[in-house]
Scaffold this motif. Sequence first.
Motif, PDB file in Angstrom:
ATOM      1  N   GLY A 293      13.908 -47.327 -17.403  1.00 45.18           N
ATOM      2  CA  GLY A 293      13.570 -47.714 -18.762  1.00 45.18           C
ATOM      3  C   GLY A 293      13.261 -49.181 -18.965  1.00 45.18           C
ATOM      4  N   ALA A 294      13.332 -49.963 -17.901  1.00 49.79           N
ATOM      5  CA  ALA A 294      13.051 -51.399 -17.989  1.00 49.79           C
ATOM      6  C   ALA A 294      11.643 -51.681 -17.489  1.00 49.79           C
ATOM      7  N   TYR A 295      10.928 -52.567 -18.202  1.00 44.86           N
ATOM      8  CA  TYR A 295       9.584 -52.943 -17.763  1.00 44.86           C
ATOM      9  C   TYR A 295       9.164 -54.198 -18.504  1.00 44.86           C
ATOM     10  N   ILE A 300      13.227 -51.199 -22.401  1.00 44.72           N
ATOM     11  CA  ILE A 300      12.438 -50.603 -23.466  1.00 44.72           C
ATOM     12  C   ILE A 300      13.028 -49.274 -23.915  1.00 44.72           C
ATOM     13  N   VAL A 301      13.290 -48.388 -22.976  1.00 45.62           N
ATOM     14  CA  VAL A 301      13.939 -47.104 -23.258  1.00 45.62           C
ATOM     15  C   VAL A 301      15.343 -47.164 -22.669  1.00 45.62           C
ATOM     16  N   PRO A 302      16.369 -46.750 -23.415  1.00 49.25           N
ATOM     17  CA  PRO A 302      17.742 -46.827 -22.891  1.00 49.25           C
ATOM     18  C   PRO A 302      17.876 -46.115 -21.547  1.00 49.25           C
ATOM     19  N   ALA A 303      18.585 -46.753 -20.625  1.00 52.81           N
ATOM     20  CA  ALA A 303      18.739 -46.193 -19.281  1.00 52.81           C
ATOM     21  C   ALA A 303      19.422 -44.836 -19.305  1.00 52.81           C
ATOM     22  N   ASP A 304      20.390 -44.660 -20.213  1.00 58.93           N
ATOM     23  CA  ASP A 304      21.079 -43.367 -20.251  1.00 58.93           C
ATOM     24  C   ASP A 304      20.155 -42.260 -20.753  1.00 58.93           C
ATOM     25  N   TRP A 305      19.181 -42.612 -21.616  1.00 57.62           N
ATOM     26  CA  TRP A 305      18.213 -41.604 -22.062  1.00 57.62           C
ATOM     27  C   TRP A 305      17.261 -41.232 -20.921  1.00 57.62           C
ATOM     28  N   VAL A 306      16.825 -42.224 -20.154  1.00 56.87           N
ATOM     29  CA  VAL A 306      15.977 -41.946 -18.987  1.00 56.87           C
ATOM     30  C   VAL A 306      16.709 -41.008 -18.040  1.00 56.87           C
ATOM     31  N   ALA A 307      17.977 -41.288 -17.770  1.00 56.56           N
ATOM     32  CA  ALA A 307      18.755 -40.456 -16.853  1.00 56.56           C
ATOM     33  C   ALA A 307      18.895 -39.030 -17.373  1.00 56.56           C
ATOM     34  N   ALA A 308      19.184 -38.888 -18.661  1.00 57.84           N
ATOM     35  CA  ALA A 308      19.369 -37.549 -19.245  1.00 57.84           C
ATOM     36  C   ALA A 308      18.061 -36.772 -19.316  1.00 57.84           C
ATOM     37  N   SER A 309      16.975 -37.485 -19.541  1.00 57.75           N
ATOM     38  CA  SER A 309      15.674 -36.829 -19.725  1.00 57.75           C
ATOM     39  C   SER A 309      15.109 -36.257 -18.441  1.00 57.75           C
ATOM     40  N   THR A 310      15.472 -36.853 -17.315  1.00 56.42           N
ATOM     41  CA  THR A 310      14.773 -36.571 -16.061  1.00 56.42           C
ATOM     42  C   THR A 310      15.612 -35.776 -15.066  1.00 56.42           C
TER      43      THR A 310
END
Length: 387
Positions: A293-295, A300-310
């Motif tokens: 989520g970092a760029y 930009i997008v919370p890391a925990d949301w990236v983890a849960a989404s994927t």
Amino acid sequence: MRRIFRYLVRAIFVLALIAVAVGVWKREEIKRLLAVNSLFSEEKIITNFSGMNAAFLSVDVPRGDGPVAELPKGTEATLTPEVTQWVKDRTITALVVFKDGALVHESYYQGTNADDLRISWSVAKSYLSSLLGVLLDEGAIASIDDPVTKYAPSLKGGAYDGATIRNVLNMASGVTFDEDYLDQTSDINKMGRVLALGGSMDGFAADLSETFAEPGTDWQYVSIDTHIISMIIRGATGREIAPLLSEKVIIPMGLEASPYYLTDGNGVAFVLGGLNLRTRDYARMGQMFLQNGAYNGQQIVPADWVAASTVPSAPTAQGEYGYGYQWWMPKDGREGEFLARGVYGQYIYINRPLGVVIASNAADRKFRDEGVGDYNIEIFRKIAEGL
């Protein structure tokens, strides 16, 4: 007899005038409807996919006036003969590869070029999921276990009454919706005609009344579920999707060009498939998710949301593709490997262990043929493993 003939001629003349008047009055709607009917034809599909705003209503998603995010160049990757054949067989129009954040391959085909804003189709779903994750973190949405009707009350009494936000993120709403693009009478094509004729996507969703399962118990790919996420976001914030996505995701990423959404007649973004970007910018999205989520120097997008989404959280059948929050996982479920994908061959493939992102666009009219999707992933893996 002569009098009857004169009346007949006069009637035909009046009808012709009415037809012309209606044609002028509804010119744009007729133009869009004709565009829908020929959208995927062999002679037009490539041009259409790089110029959707020429025929459909659209709205910009501003990139802002900041600098373009740096894109370092790495050692150039050469395509193998197998990949070159795949490019030809699958009517690939663009292929961009990042390795460890650096651009290592970029090629364009079928008369297209790097500046084309290409239709995402269902890759757009992953962008909307990202926006929801940001808003959840900010508190605009309390919980993904809230009922969808909390934020979209017009859905009360319809097929979505009883479904939660988690259910629609997982494509497990249980709502009946025919997704067959090749059947002109299917729900997905009816929805396309609503879009073309300037109708209301919200109204289309609210009018759905049939279900095939209890929410959360069964998985079925239902694109209208993604539109429900849009209704939730708009209900929670009182804002439209395009400026929200611009502010929360697009501007921070430092993209090369402003994307655009196709819209319905009310200016509502066609979130389930109407986002258009350059292929390098699709790859930037993949790189952000590879980096949790970092760029461009910021989260930009919370890391925990990236983890849960994927990760595969949806109730998909064993041995099939996994599904998270609007992201896909391959059938064999390798850790750190996930993708966004859309019809006719649109992909953002992320392989976190190998540090590789691949964005590809295509106009593959045989994308539904047996084994095509599996082979696409096999090709992506071979590219990644060869770097």
